[in-house]
Design a protein around this motif. Structure first.
Motif, PDB file in Angstrom:
ATOM      1  N   ARG A 184     -13.176   1.654   5.190  1.00  0.00           N
ATOM      2  CA  ARG A 184     -13.231   2.984   5.791  1.00  0.00           C
ATOM      3  C   ARG A 184     -11.848   3.627   5.812  1.00  0.00           C
ATOM      4  O   ARG A 184     -11.703   4.809   5.470  1.00  0.00           O
ATOM      5  CB  ARG A 184     -13.766   2.894   7.226  1.00  0.00           C
ATOM      6  CG  ARG A 184     -13.865   4.250   7.916  1.00  0.00           C
ATOM      7  CD  ARG A 184     -14.219   4.102   9.385  1.00  0.00           C
ATOM      8  NE  ARG A 184     -15.490   3.421   9.548  1.00  0.00           N
ATOM      9  CZ  ARG A 184     -15.990   3.088  10.735  1.00  0.00           C
ATOM     10  NH1 ARG A 184     -15.291   3.338  11.843  1.00  0.00           N
ATOM     11  NH2 ARG A 184     -17.154   2.477  10.824  1.00  0.00           N
ATOM     12  N   ALA A 185     -10.841   2.863   6.170  1.00  0.00           N
ATOM     13  CA  ALA A 185      -9.477   3.396   6.189  1.00  0.00           C
ATOM     14  C   ALA A 185      -9.021   3.800   4.788  1.00  0.00           C
ATOM     15  O   ALA A 185      -8.303   4.780   4.604  1.00  0.00           O
ATOM     16  CB  ALA A 185      -8.520   2.360   6.777  1.00  0.00           C
ATOM     17  N   ILE A 186      -9.447   3.020   3.787  1.00  0.00           N
ATOM     18  CA  ILE A 186      -9.080   3.347   2.407  1.00  0.00           C
ATOM     19  C   ILE A 186      -9.757   4.645   1.983  1.00  0.00           C
ATOM     20  O   ILE A 186      -9.127   5.523   1.381  1.00  0.00           O
ATOM     21  CB  ILE A 186      -9.474   2.192   1.462  1.00  0.00           C
ATOM     22  CG1 ILE A 186      -8.662   0.941   1.794  1.00  0.00           C
ATOM     23  CG2 ILE A 186      -9.259   2.584   0.003  1.00  0.00           C
ATOM     24  CD1 ILE A 186      -9.130  -0.308   1.077  1.00  0.00           C
ATOM     25  N   ARG A 187     -11.034   4.791   2.300  1.00  0.00           N
ATOM     26  CA  ARG A 187     -11.767   6.010   1.944  1.00  0.00           C
ATOM     27  C   ARG A 187     -11.143   7.239   2.592  1.00  0.00           C
ATOM     28  O   ARG A 187     -11.099   8.319   1.989  1.00  0.00           O
ATOM     29  CB  ARG A 187     -13.225   5.893   2.398  1.00  0.00           C
ATOM     30  CG  ARG A 187     -14.096   4.997   1.543  1.00  0.00           C
ATOM     31  CD  ARG A 187     -15.562   5.315   1.813  1.00  0.00           C
ATOM     32  NE  ARG A 187     -16.456   4.397   1.141  1.00  0.00           N
ATOM     33  CZ  ARG A 187     -17.163   3.449   1.742  1.00  0.00           C
ATOM     34  NH1 ARG A 187     -17.041   3.280   3.059  1.00  0.00           N
ATOM     35  NH2 ARG A 187     -17.974   2.668   1.061  1.00  0.00           N
ATOM     36  N   GLU A 188     -10.691   7.084   3.834  1.00  0.00           N
ATOM     37  CA  GLU A 188     -10.131   8.212   4.579  1.00  0.00           C
ATOM     38  C   GLU A 188      -8.664   8.461   4.261  1.00  0.00           C
ATOM     39  O   GLU A 188      -8.047   9.357   4.830  1.00  0.00           O
ATOM     40  CB  GLU A 188     -10.313   7.965   6.077  1.00  0.00           C
ATOM     41  CG  GLU A 188     -11.781   7.929   6.504  1.00  0.00           C
ATOM     42  CD  GLU A 188     -11.971   7.543   7.958  1.00  0.00           C
ATOM     43  OE1 GLU A 188     -10.939   7.182   8.609  1.00  0.00           O
ATOM     44  OE2 GLU A 188     -13.109   7.605   8.451  1.00  0.00           O
ATOM     45  N   GLY A 189      -8.089   7.657   3.376  1.00  0.00           N
ATOM     46  CA  GLY A 189      -6.695   7.852   2.982  1.00  0.00           C
ATOM     47  C   GLY A 189      -5.686   7.297   3.960  1.00  0.00           C
ATOM     48  O   GLY A 189      -4.492   7.556   3.836  1.00  0.00           O
ATOM     49  N   ARG A 190      -6.146   6.490   4.921  1.00  0.00           N
ATOM     50  CA  ARG A 190      -5.239   5.902   5.911  1.00  0.00           C
ATOM     51  C   ARG A 190      -4.663   4.576   5.448  1.00  0.00           C
ATOM     52  O   ARG A 190      -3.783   4.011   6.099  1.00  0.00           O
ATOM     53  CB  ARG A 190      -5.965   5.719   7.239  1.00  0.00           C
ATOM     54  CG  ARG A 190      -6.388   7.022   7.894  1.00  0.00           C
ATOM     55  CD  ARG A 190      -7.029   6.819   9.246  1.00  0.00           C
ATOM     56  NE  ARG A 190      -8.380   6.288   9.144  1.00  0.00           N
ATOM     57  CZ  ARG A 190      -8.750   5.064   9.481  1.00  0.00           C
ATOM     58  NH1 ARG A 190      -7.844   4.212   9.947  1.00  0.00           N
ATOM     59  NH2 ARG A 190     -10.004   4.671   9.383  1.00  0.00           N
ATOM     60  N   ALA A 191      -5.176   4.044   4.343  1.00  0.00           N
ATOM     61  CA  ALA A 191      -4.682   2.781   3.779  1.00  0.00           C
ATOM     62  C   ALA A 191      -4.804   2.868   2.261  1.00  0.00           C
ATOM     63  O   ALA A 191      -5.705   3.537   1.740  1.00  0.00           O
ATOM     64  CB  ALA A 191      -5.482   1.594   4.320  1.00  0.00           C
ATOM     65  N   PRO A 192      -3.908   2.218   1.525  1.00  0.00           N
ATOM     66  CA  PRO A 192      -3.978   2.262   0.059  1.00  0.00           C
ATOM     67  C   PRO A 192      -5.142   1.441  -0.484  1.00  0.00           C
ATOM     68  O   PRO A 192      -5.643   0.532   0.183  1.00  0.00           O
ATOM     69  CB  PRO A 192      -2.626   1.675  -0.378  1.00  0.00           C
ATOM     70  CG  PRO A 192      -2.197   0.819   0.770  1.00  0.00           C
ATOM     71  CD  PRO A 192      -2.731   1.473   2.003  1.00  0.00           C
ATOM     72  N   ASP A 193      -5.570   1.791  -1.689  1.00  0.00           N
ATOM     73  CA  ASP A 193      -6.678   1.117  -2.347  1.00  0.00           C
ATOM     74  C   ASP A 193      -6.124  -0.035  -3.186  1.00  0.00           C
ATOM     75  O   ASP A 193      -5.403   0.193  -4.152  1.00  0.00           O
ATOM     76  CB  ASP A 193      -7.405   2.127  -3.254  1.00  0.00           C
ATOM     77  CG  ASP A 193      -8.775   1.634  -3.698  1.00  0.00           C
ATOM     78  OD1 ASP A 193      -9.154   0.522  -3.309  1.00  0.00           O
ATOM     79  OD2 ASP A 193      -9.446   2.377  -4.435  1.00  0.00           O
ATOM     80  N   PRO A 194      -6.427  -1.295  -2.844  1.00  0.00           N
ATOM     81  CA  PRO A 194      -5.856  -2.428  -3.584  1.00  0.00           C
ATOM     82  C   PRO A 194      -6.391  -2.506  -5.009  1.00  0.00           C
ATOM     83  O   PRO A 194      -7.525  -2.104  -5.290  1.00  0.00           O
ATOM     84  CB  PRO A 194      -6.277  -3.651  -2.764  1.00  0.00           C
ATOM     85  CG  PRO A 194      -7.517  -3.210  -2.061  1.00  0.00           C
ATOM     86  CD  PRO A 194      -7.324  -1.754  -1.767  1.00  0.00           C
ATOM     87  N   GLU A 195      -5.569  -3.039  -5.901  1.00  0.00           N
ATOM     88  CA  GLU A 195      -5.956  -3.193  -7.289  1.00  0.00           C
ATOM     89  C   GLU A 195      -6.837  -4.437  -7.454  1.00  0.00           C
ATOM     90  O   GLU A 195      -6.524  -5.506  -6.950  1.00  0.00           O
ATOM     91  CB  GLU A 195      -4.719  -3.320  -8.171  1.00  0.00           C
ATOM     92  CG  GLU A 195      -5.020  -3.374  -9.659  1.00  0.00           C
ATOM     93  CD  GLU A 195      -3.752  -3.467 -10.492  1.00  0.00           C
ATOM     94  OE1 GLU A 195      -3.669  -2.772 -11.509  1.00  0.00           O
ATOM     95  OE2 GLU A 195      -2.846  -4.236 -10.119  1.00  0.00           O
ATOM     96  N   ILE A 196      -7.932  -4.288  -8.166  1.00  0.00           N
ATOM     97  CA  ILE A 196      -8.860  -5.381  -8.444  1.00  0.00           C
ATOM     98  C   ILE A 196      -8.716  -5.763  -9.908  1.00  0.00           C
ATOM     99  O   ILE A 196      -8.703  -4.902 -10.792  1.00  0.00           O
ATOM    100  CB  ILE A 196     -10.310  -4.967  -8.135  1.00  0.00           C
ATOM    101  CG1 ILE A 196     -10.455  -4.578  -6.667  1.00  0.00           C
ATOM    102  CG2 ILE A 196     -11.274  -6.092  -8.487  1.00  0.00           C
ATOM    103  CD1 ILE A 196     -10.109  -5.683  -5.683  1.00  0.00           C
ATOM    104  N   ILE A 197      -8.614  -7.068 -10.174  1.00  0.00           N
ATOM    105  CA  ILE A 197      -8.455  -7.544 -11.539  1.00  0.00           C
ATOM    106  C   ILE A 197      -9.595  -8.492 -11.886  1.00  0.00           C
ATOM    107  O   ILE A 197     -10.336  -8.949 -11.009  1.00  0.00           O
ATOM    108  CB  ILE A 197      -7.095  -8.251 -11.740  1.00  0.00           C
ATOM    109  CG1 ILE A 197      -6.987  -9.493 -10.858  1.00  0.00           C
ATOM    110  CG2 ILE A 197      -5.946  -7.299 -11.449  1.00  0.00           C
ATOM    111  CD1 ILE A 197      -5.721 -10.303 -11.075  1.00  0.00           C
ATOM    112  N   GLY A 198      -9.733  -8.775 -13.174  1.00  0.00           N
ATOM    113  CA  GLY A 198     -10.783  -9.670 -13.626  1.00  0.00           C
ATOM    114  C   GLY A 198     -10.714 -11.019 -12.940  1.00  0.00           C
ATOM    115  O   GLY A 198      -9.635 -11.584 -12.767  1.00  0.00           O
TER     116      GLY A 198
END
Length: 229
Positions: A184-198
């Protein structure tokens, strides 16, 4: 009386269900981003990490018997290398594996070995999205993704999903690590979106409160039947 019994049963269910969380003990907040970081600000991709079924090239300078144009990573994430034996390579960068092979050869067999590991072909990179999502499964990604994008591939969270308890598991240097993120915090811009790798596995937490409410609603017609008699 039936209503009282149903209410008590529901309260007991909530109490018991809330005693354990799979995210207990895992890093969260700022600590989570030390385990599963965000993509660099300039957009550069993280250094490639070897996955299962990848095909590698391993070249040892002036040692043709220790040079291979193609060597496949097994489904268990290992390779066999002369004089060293079985090596766990999954989650390691080509440079890390080069250093490890150099150290293994240099200990007994070759003086100052020089090893270069390359990736000839990469198996399709896949991310597993599990837990309380609409469509759990294994999804292919091109290079890297983000947590928001990966969850969206699984059609988002179910009613019983907990958006502040989304766990990402990753193999790092042959060891399994996990971190908890607040979607929720990521969606609202209050936290960064972590990178997902294979190779990452994403697990969305379960809300005991919402689950018990769903169970209660499902059982409600049964209680109504009893009230008629």
């Amino acid at each position: 009386m039936n209503r009282i019994f149903a209410g008590g049963l529901m309260a007991l269910t909530l109490l018991l269900a809330g005693c354990f969380s799979p995210s207990d003990g895992l890093p969260a907040g700022e600590e989570a981003y030390r385990v599963i970081p965000v993509q660099s600000e300039d957009g550069a991709l993280r250094e490639y990490r070897i996955g299962v079924l990848d095909v590698l090239s391993i070249r040892t300078f002036q040692e043709p018997e220790l040079t291979f144009d193609q060597i496949a990573v097994t489904s268990a994430g290992t390779i066999n290398f002369p004089f060293i034996g079985e090596l766990n390579v999954i989650g390691k960068t080509p440079q890390t594996l080069s250093d490890e092979i150099e150290a293994g050869l240099g200990t007994r067999y070759i003086r100052d070995p020089q090893v270069v590991v390359g990736v000839v072909s990469s198996a399709a990179q896949r991310v597993t999205v599990d837990g309380e999502v609409v469509q759990p499964g294994v999804y292919e990604i091109a290079g890297t993704s983000s947590l928001i994008e990966s969850v969206a591939r699984a059609r988002g969270l179910k009613f019983t999903g907990v958006d502040d308890e989304v766990i990402v598991f990753r193999m790092i240097e042959g060891e399994r690590h996990g971190a908890v993120f607040d979607l929720r915090a990521i969606r609202e811009g209050r936290a960064p979106d972590p990178e997902i790798i294979g190779g990452d596995r994403i697990v969305v937490g379960y809300s005991a409160l919402r689950g018990a409410w769903e169970d209660f609603k499902s059982a409600a017609p049964v209680f109504n039947v009893f009230r008629r008699f």
